[in-house]
Design an enzyme around this catalytic site. Sequence first.
Site, PDB file in Angstrom:
ATOM      1  N   CYS A 122       0.837  -1.202   0.000  1.00  0.00           N
ATOM      2  CA  CYS A 122       0.000   0.000   0.000  1.00  0.00           C
ATOM      3  C   CYS A 122       0.872   1.252   0.000  1.00  0.00           C
ATOM      4  O   CYS A 122       0.649   2.188  -0.783  1.00  0.00           O
ATOM      5  CB  CYS A 122      -0.933  -0.025   1.209  1.00  0.00           C
ATOM      6  SG  CYS A 122      -2.148   1.304   1.240  1.00  0.00           S
ATOM      7  N   CYS A 165       7.577   4.043   5.946  1.00  0.00           N
ATOM      8  CA  CYS A 165       6.748   3.821   4.758  1.00  0.00           C
ATOM      9  C   CYS A 165       7.595   3.415   3.556  1.00  0.00           C
ATOM     10  O   CYS A 165       7.070   2.903   2.572  1.00  0.00           O
ATOM     11  CB  CYS A 165       5.927   5.066   4.428  1.00  0.00           C
ATOM     12  SG  CYS A 165       6.926   6.515   4.069  1.00  0.00           S
ATOM     13  N   CYS A 180      -3.591   3.866   9.509  1.00  0.00           N
ATOM     14  CA  CYS A 180      -2.349   3.296  10.057  1.00  0.00           C
ATOM     15  C   CYS A 180      -1.783   4.120  11.203  1.00  0.00           C
ATOM     16  O   CYS A 180      -0.613   3.949  11.561  1.00  0.00           O
ATOM     17  CB  CYS A 180      -1.300   3.197   8.950  1.00  0.00           C
ATOM     18  SG  CYS A 180      -1.809   2.184   7.555  1.00  0.00           S
TER      19      CYS A 180
HETATM   20 FE1  SF4 Z   1      -1.405   2.788   2.913  1.00  0.00          FE
HETATM   21 FE2  SF4 Z   1      -1.109   3.014   5.570  1.00  0.00          FE
HETATM   22 FE3  SF4 Z   1       0.985   3.384   3.909  1.00  0.00          FE
HETATM   23 FE4  SF4 Z   1      -0.998   5.175   4.038  1.00  0.00          FE
HETATM   24  S1  SF4 Z   1       0.465   4.647   5.679  1.00  0.00           S
HETATM   25  S2  SF4 Z   1      -0.032   4.434   2.193  1.00  0.00           S
HETATM   26  S3  SF4 Z   1      -2.803   3.804   4.325  1.00  0.00           S
HETATM   27  S4  SF4 Z   1      -0.159   1.469   4.295  1.00  0.00           S
END
Ligand code: SF4
Length: 242
Positions: free
Chosen positions: A119, A228, A205
């Site tokens: 994601c 991330c 998240c």
């Molecule tokens: Fe996806 Fe969570 Fe990453 Fe946002 S922080 S891009 S919702 S996995």
Amino acid sequence: MVITKWTPENLRTLSDQFEHSHPVEILRWGWENFGDGIALATGFGPEGVVLMHLVSQIAPEMTIFYLDTDLLFEETYALRDELANRLGLRFTRVHSRLSLETQAAQYGPELWARDPDQCCQLRKVNPLRQYLADKGAWITAIRRDQTQTRAAAGLVEWDAANQLVKLNPLANWTSRQVWTHIANYHLPYNPLHDAGYPSLGCWPCTHPVAAGADPRSGRWAGLGKTECGIHLSPLEARKNRA
Ligand code: SF4
């Protein structure tokens, strides 16, 4: 000596020279060397507020961008608008080519709960890489004491993952210094920080944390994930590009 090609080595030397400089001097160096080819990234956290305040004083026309995952808190969008008004800044919205609906159709619903790495790759890492492709440098708000992967961050360094120069003007600042700057200049900040959210990202998240807990422990809580993927160490970047 005029340096025409930035390398990990000459940037490391420069970073050492900047170690006792105020962040505004590092920002000024970036603006003087890269001009329109430099961009400040922000997630509208307190460190970003400090950097935007400093940029508004030396180069208010500098490009400032944010990664809009479509999943930011309403308070974050409100802070964006308040900062634009207060500091006279304009923001560039960088966005995934995938809408949330298309992502759900292709990868299944609520991908963040099943595969947050994918994601983040789709909604943050890929859009960032595409956006930076024609830039010479970018500026981030990371601090060394935020996570283990950020502990070795230079004030300026080579970003091997995205193949450009990266400035981290607050790398050696503490959280206290950041909040002192915000208080001294009466700058706005996200009200969720006063409601148990020391670190903010996408709402699915991000969870509140208890007082005294690791400030980033509310990010991807229980998923074994701390970053991330947009701030890779040189080793991780090499693996990623292999
Ligand atoms: Fe996806 Fe969570 Fe990453 Fe946002 S922080 S891009 S919702 S996995």
